[in-house]
Design an enzyme around this catalytic site. Structure first.
Site, PDB file in Angstrom:
ATOM      1  N   GLU A 118       0.829  -1.212   0.000  1.00 14.62           N
ATOM      2  CA  GLU A 118       0.000   0.000   0.000  1.00 14.62           C
ATOM      3  C   GLU A 118       0.866   1.265   0.000  1.00 14.62           C
ATOM      4  O   GLU A 118       0.351   2.355   0.253  1.00 14.62           O
ATOM      5  CB  GLU A 118      -0.940   0.018   1.220  1.00 14.62           C
ATOM      6  CG  GLU A 118      -1.808  -1.209   1.390  1.00 14.62           C
ATOM      7  CD  GLU A 118      -2.826  -1.442   0.269  1.00 14.62           C
ATOM      8  OE1 GLU A 118      -2.837  -0.653  -0.698  1.00 14.62           O
ATOM      9  OE2 GLU A 118      -3.566  -2.433   0.357  1.00 14.62           O
ATOM     10  N   HIS A 142      -2.754   2.296   8.331  1.00 12.65           N
ATOM     11  CA  HIS A 142      -3.822   1.449   7.792  1.00 12.65           C
ATOM     12  C   HIS A 142      -3.954   0.210   8.661  1.00 12.65           C
ATOM     13  O   HIS A 142      -2.937  -0.436   8.962  1.00 12.65           O
ATOM     14  CB  HIS A 142      -3.487   1.060   6.351  1.00 12.65           C
ATOM     15  CG  HIS A 142      -4.350  -0.023   5.785  1.00 12.65           C
ATOM     16  ND1 HIS A 142      -5.730   0.066   5.726  1.00 12.65           N
ATOM     17  CD2 HIS A 142      -4.048  -1.235   5.252  1.00 12.65           C
ATOM     18  CE1 HIS A 142      -6.212  -1.034   5.176  1.00 12.65           C
ATOM     19  NE2 HIS A 142      -5.218  -1.854   4.888  1.00 12.65           N
ATOM     20  N   GLU A 172     -17.423  11.429  22.551  1.00 16.19           N
ATOM     21  CA  GLU A 172     -16.144  12.075  22.232  1.00 16.19           C
ATOM     22  C   GLU A 172     -15.884  12.128  20.713  1.00 16.19           C
ATOM     23  O   GLU A 172     -15.007  12.877  20.271  1.00 16.19           O
ATOM     24  CB  GLU A 172     -14.980  11.381  22.936  1.00 16.19           C
ATOM     25  CG  GLU A 172     -14.700   9.996  22.419  1.00 16.19           C
ATOM     26  CD  GLU A 172     -13.368   9.410  22.886  1.00 16.19           C
ATOM     27  OE1 GLU A 172     -12.499  10.165  23.345  1.00 16.19           O
ATOM     28  OE2 GLU A 172     -13.218   8.191  22.772  1.00 16.19           O
TER      29      GLU A 172
HETATM   30  P1  13P Z   1       1.186  -5.431   3.120  1.00 19.71           P
HETATM   31  O1  13P Z   1       1.642  -6.677   3.849  1.00 19.71           O
HETATM   32  O2  13P Z   1       1.746  -5.371   1.721  1.00 19.71           O
HETATM   33  O3  13P Z   1       1.474  -4.195   3.924  1.00 19.71           O
HETATM   34  O4  13P Z   1      -0.384  -5.533   2.922  1.00 19.71           O
HETATM   35  C1  13P Z   1      -1.239  -5.643   4.025  1.00 19.71           C
HETATM   36  C2  13P Z   1      -2.547  -4.982   3.807  1.00 19.71           C
HETATM   37  O5  13P Z   1      -3.234  -4.679   4.759  1.00 19.71           O
HETATM   38  C3  13P Z   1      -2.999  -4.703   2.418  1.00 19.71           C
HETATM   39  O6  13P Z   1      -4.076  -3.817   2.401  1.00 19.71           O
HETATM   40 ZN    ZN Z   2      -5.227  -3.881   4.280  1.00 19.68          ZN
END
Ligand code: 13P
Ligand code: ZN
Length: 275
Positions: A118, A142, A172
């Site tokens: 990502e 993420h 909150e």
């Molecule tokens: P990666 O292991 O390449 O970071 O991918 C994990 C993930 O959450 C893809 O959306």
């Molecule tokens: Zn992911």
């Protein structure tokens, strides 16, 4: 000689990976974290860099403003639960070329690998959020928090629906994310298309839901960014608990209550999301 773990930014980055793992947001290799290093942090870390950086790799996306920047990044296919055990094998530092369209690894991933799949989304989000915050944004995170993902199966996939449902789920929330959250419909992860779709949301919001996949959040530091992920997922958990009780919603926080919270805490709620 001191270890790279003794550098405070590295210690904080590793701690955040571990905190995410402990929350249950990172099954297997799920999720990824990037941090845009300051110039001073890069200089502190430079003595640990490889003698010979690896080759430049094209990213398929371009952000000239980020040319020459350095990022900490989790490795693709690497597990958050292993970061604290062996950071040198699971995370890396990458340098961006002057044109802002390629990276090269200057530290880490000693047993091979590449930054998260990502990385194009993280990189473009850094560009957009950095512009939107006068350079304050440094962290893009993420994760795969289960309750928020569950919500993407029942709610309409709009920023308005998600923002309202989350704001109403915990008092909150309107204080922590008064701007609301964006929503990206289901897309194939890992490429330039989802990067651009996420960027479009990140121009307006500091968090973007990925339908049936997870959540992207941004912030100026590790605490604020982790806190945003945590607050959104906690609200999602309350939403899911309420729906699971099977009685519908008997009472909730009204729109004028949300306005009152915003007034009291001095934040500007996205009024177009209120009735
Ligand atoms: P990666 O292991 O390449 O970071 O991918 C994990 C993930 O959450 C893809 O959306
Ligand atoms: Zn992911």
């Amino acid at each position: 000689m001191k270890s790279i773990r003794d550098i405070s930014v590295m210690e904080a980055y590793i701690r955040m990976c571990d905190d995410g793992w402990l929350q249950g947001w990172h099954e297997r290799n799920g999720g990824n974290l990037t941090y845009r290093l300051t110039h001073a942090e890069t200089e502190e870390l430079r003595p640990f860099f490889k003698d010979q950086p690896q080759a430049w790799v094209s990213m398929g996306v371009k952000a000239e403003d980020l040319g020459g920047e350095f990022f900490l990044a989790t490795g693709s296919g690497k597990y958050f639960r292993n970061v604290t055990l062996a950071p040198q094998d699971n995370i890396c530092i990458v340098e961006i070329n002057p044109a802002g369209d390629s990276y090269r690894i200057v530290w880490g991933l000693e047993k091979g690998g590449r930054p998260t799949s990502e990385f194009p989304t993280h990189f473009m989000n850094h560009a957009v959020r950095s512009r939107a915050t006068n350079g304050q944004c440094r962290v893009i995170y993420h994760a795969h928090p289960a309750n928020l993902i569950a919500m993407t199966y029942t709610l309409p996939l709009t920023a308005r629906d998600f923002s309202r449902a989350l704001w109403q789920s915990a008092t909150e929330c309107p204080v922590v994310f008064p701007g609301g959250v964006g929503v990206v419909p289901w897309m194939v992860p890992g490429g330039a298309d989802i990067a651009m779709a996420t960027c479009k949301e990140m121009e307006t919001f500091d968090a973007a839901v990925w339908a049936h996949h997870g959540l992207f959040v941004s912030g100026p530091d590790f605490d604020t960014t982790f806190g945003l992920m945590h607050t959104i997922e906690k609200a999602a958990q309350i939403y899911v608990l309420v729906m699971s009780m099977g009685q519908g919603v008997r009472q909730t926080i009204q729109d004028n209550d949300l306005r009152a919270i915003a007034k009291e805490f001095g934040v500007t709620l996205r009024e177009e999301f209120l009735d």
